[in-house]
Write a protein that holds these residues in place. Structure first.
Motif, short mmCIF file in Angstrom:
data_model
loop_
_atom_site.label_atom_id
_atom_site.label_comp_id
_atom_site.label_asym_id
_atom_site.label_seq_id
_atom_site.Cartn_x
_atom_site.Cartn_y
_atom_site.Cartn_z
N GLU A 1 -35.22 -29.23 -31.72
CA GLU A 1 -34.00 -28.46 -31.52
C GLU A 1 -34.29 -26.97 -31.39
OE1 GLU A 1 -31.08 -29.75 -30.83
OE2 GLU A 1 -32.02 -31.74 -31.01
N ASP A 2 -35.27 -26.49 -32.16
CA ASP A 2 -35.68 -25.09 -32.05
C ASP A 2 -36.24 -24.79 -30.66
OD1 ASP A 2 -34.92 -24.57 -34.64
OD2 ASP A 2 -36.96 -24.71 -35.46
N ASP A 3 -37.04 -25.72 -30.15
CA ASP A 3 -37.63 -25.53 -28.83
C ASP A 3 -36.55 -25.57 -27.74
OD1 ASP A 3 -40.08 -25.37 -30.05
OD2 ASP A 3 -40.65 -27.44 -29.62
N LEU A 4 -35.60 -26.49 -27.89
CA LEU A 4 -34.49 -26.55 -26.93
C LEU A 4 -33.69 -25.25 -26.96
CD1 LEU A 4 -33.18 -30.20 -27.47
CD2 LEU A 4 -34.21 -29.29 -25.38
N ALA A 5 -33.49 -24.71 -28.15
CA ALA A 5 -32.73 -23.46 -28.29
C ALA A 5 -33.42 -22.32 -27.55
CB ALA A 5 -32.54 -23.11 -29.76
N LEU A 6 -34.75 -22.26 -27.64
CA LEU A 6 -35.49 -21.22 -26.92
C LEU A 6 -35.34 -21.38 -25.42
CD1 LEU A 6 -37.52 -18.90 -26.69
CD2 LEU A 6 -39.37 -20.61 -26.86
N VAL A 7 -35.47 -22.62 -24.93
CA VAL A 7 -35.33 -22.88 -23.50
C VAL A 7 -33.94 -22.48 -23.02
CG1 VAL A 7 -35.25 -24.67 -21.72
CG2 VAL A 7 -37.08 -24.69 -23.43
N PHE A 8 -32.92 -22.83 -23.79
CA PHE A 8 -31.55 -22.51 -23.38
C PHE A 8 -31.24 -21.02 -23.49
CE2 PHE A 8 -30.40 -27.08 -24.71
CZ PHE A 8 -30.67 -27.54 -23.43
N GLU A 9 -31.94 -20.34 -24.40
CA GLU A 9 -31.78 -18.89 -24.48
C GLU A 9 -32.39 -18.22 -23.25
OE1 GLU A 9 -32.92 -15.17 -27.47
OE2 GLU A 9 -33.27 -17.24 -28.11
N LEU A 10 -33.54 -18.73 -22.82
CA LEU A 10 -34.19 -18.19 -21.63
C LEU A 10 -33.44 -18.56 -20.36
CD1 LEU A 10 -37.90 -18.96 -22.50
CD2 LEU A 10 -36.99 -16.69 -22.06
N PHE A 11 -32.94 -19.78 -20.32
CA PHE A 11 -32.27 -20.30 -19.13
C PHE A 11 -30.88 -20.83 -19.49
CE2 PHE A 11 -36.89 -21.26 -18.47
CZ PHE A 11 -37.12 -20.32 -17.48
N LEU B 1 -40.70 -14.25 -20.97
CA LEU B 1 -41.33 -15.28 -21.80
C LEU B 1 -42.68 -14.78 -22.32
CD1 LEU B 1 -41.20 -18.22 -22.82
CD2 LEU B 1 -42.29 -18.89 -20.67
N ASN B 2 -43.46 -14.17 -21.45
CA ASN B 2 -44.76 -13.63 -21.84
C ASN B 2 -44.62 -12.54 -22.89
OD1 ASN B 2 -46.64 -11.05 -20.87
ND2 ASN B 2 -47.80 -12.93 -21.24
N ARG B 3 -43.66 -11.65 -22.72
CA ARG B 3 -43.49 -10.54 -23.65
C ARG B 3 -42.94 -11.00 -25.00
NH1 ARG B 3 -40.79 -6.17 -19.39
NH2 ARG B 3 -42.74 -5.58 -18.36
N ARG B 4 -42.07 -11.96 -24.98
CA ARG B 4 -41.43 -12.39 -26.22
C ARG B 4 -42.31 -13.30 -27.05
NH1 ARG B 4 -35.56 -14.80 -25.39
NH2 ARG B 4 -36.15 -15.46 -27.50
N THR B 5 -43.09 -14.15 -26.41
CA THR B 5 -43.83 -15.17 -27.15
C THR B 5 -45.34 -14.98 -27.12
OG1 THR B 5 -44.06 -16.68 -25.25
CG2 THR B 5 -42.01 -16.81 -26.52
N GLY B 6 -45.84 -14.08 -26.27
CA GLY B 6 -47.29 -13.93 -26.16
C GLY B 6 -47.95 -15.07 -25.40
N LEU B 7 -47.15 -15.85 -24.67
CA LEU B 7 -47.67 -16.98 -23.91
C LEU B 7 -48.53 -16.47 -22.75
CD1 LEU B 7 -47.45 -20.11 -23.33
CD2 LEU B 7 -45.55 -19.52 -21.82
N GLY B 8 -49.73 -17.02 -22.62
CA GLY B 8 -50.56 -16.72 -21.47
C GLY B 8 -50.05 -17.46 -20.24
N VAL B 9 -50.22 -16.86 -19.07
CA VAL B 9 -49.74 -17.46 -17.83
C VAL B 9 -50.83 -17.38 -16.77
CG1 VAL B 9 -48.01 -17.37 -15.98
CG2 VAL B 9 -47.34 -16.81 -18.33
N LEU B 10 -51.13 -18.51 -16.14
CA LEU B 10 -51.99 -18.56 -14.96
C LEU B 10 -51.09 -18.92 -13.79
CD1 LEU B 10 -54.70 -18.45 -13.54
CD2 LEU B 10 -55.14 -20.80 -14.26
#
Length: 236
Positions: free
Chosen positions: A112-122, A181-190
């Motif tokens: 549910e936490d992960d879904l909340a993040l996705v819905f916040e982004l999109f 997404l990169n700035r908020r979570t530090g996720l690397g992107v290729l």
């Protein structure tokens, strides 16, 4: 975080990747640009385990992964968002997103936490949560594909042509979300992207892939000013 070393990949007798090497650091956006047939999609497919290299090595956080099963690579923290979205048209938005958790064991609260993040982004996906994938626009399907990848809780998100088939205004929205997404979570992107100008704008570093060989690399701003890159990929 990701290290690709002297990678060779062939389809039958045709060598597609001819000894490429590159890295992606933690929290970094790296772009891989080049023309059709350069080997960009093959690169992502090999990193994600869909293809096996003829030679060379791929390291993830110091561990060799080029002989590892796809589901193990996903569980280790690499998510691959393929070209053409490839969502499940017969499933609802929520059901599509939940398929992204298949490689990992989750508590319901974590899902549910992960879904909340996705819905916040999109937010548009939340509005469409009960709709079938087939009913979404191209931009919404791309958001769904990225959201599904995020549900595996990756450290590295590999995106293959996220702008493909989208209107210019939607492309800007999708790229804005990648940066957010990169700035908020530090996720690397290729990022593999035909829209080289957009890719170089959001990436810290970039590699130019031509017929299976990396011909140029460096900071994105430097490559954007390189006459060879401008002529070949930025319209002069």
């Amino acid at each position: 975080m990701l290290k690709v070393e002297n990678l060779h990949v062939s389809y039958g007798h045709i060598e597609v990747l001819k000894g490429i090497s590159f890295t992606v650091e933690m929290g970094e956006i790296v772009a891989l640009i080049g023309g059709n047939g350069a080997g960009k999609t093959t690169t992502l497919a090999t990193v994600s385990g869909l293809l096996r290299p003829a030679s060379g090595k791929i390291f993830w956080k110091g561990e060799v992964i080029h002989t590892t099963a796809v589901e193990t690579i996903v569980a280790a923290g690499i998510a691959h968002c393929p070209e053409g979205r490839r969502i499940f048209p017969g499933l609802t938005v929520r059901e599509n997103l939940l398929t992204g958790t298949a490689s990992r064991s989750y508590k319901k609260s974590e899902v549910e936490d992960d879904l909340a993040l996705v819905f916040e982004l999109f937010p548009r996906l939340k509005e469409r949560i009960k709709q079938g994938g087939w009913s979404l626009s191209g931009g919404e399907q791309q958001m769904l594909a990225i959201g599904r990848a995020l549900m595996s809780r990756p450290n590295l998100l590999m995106l293959d042509e996220p702008s493909l088939g989208l209107a210019p205004i939607v492309i800007e929205q999708v790229f804005d979300k990648i940066v957010e997404l990169n700035r908020r979570t530090g996720l690397g992107v290729l990022l593999v992207e035909q829209n080289s100008a957009m890719a170089l704008e959001i990436a810290a570093r970039a590699f130019v892939l031509e017929t299976g060989t990396i011909t140029l690399s460096g900071p994105s701003a430097t490559l954007a000013d390189d006459p060879r890159v401008r002529e070949a990929y930025l319209g002069g």
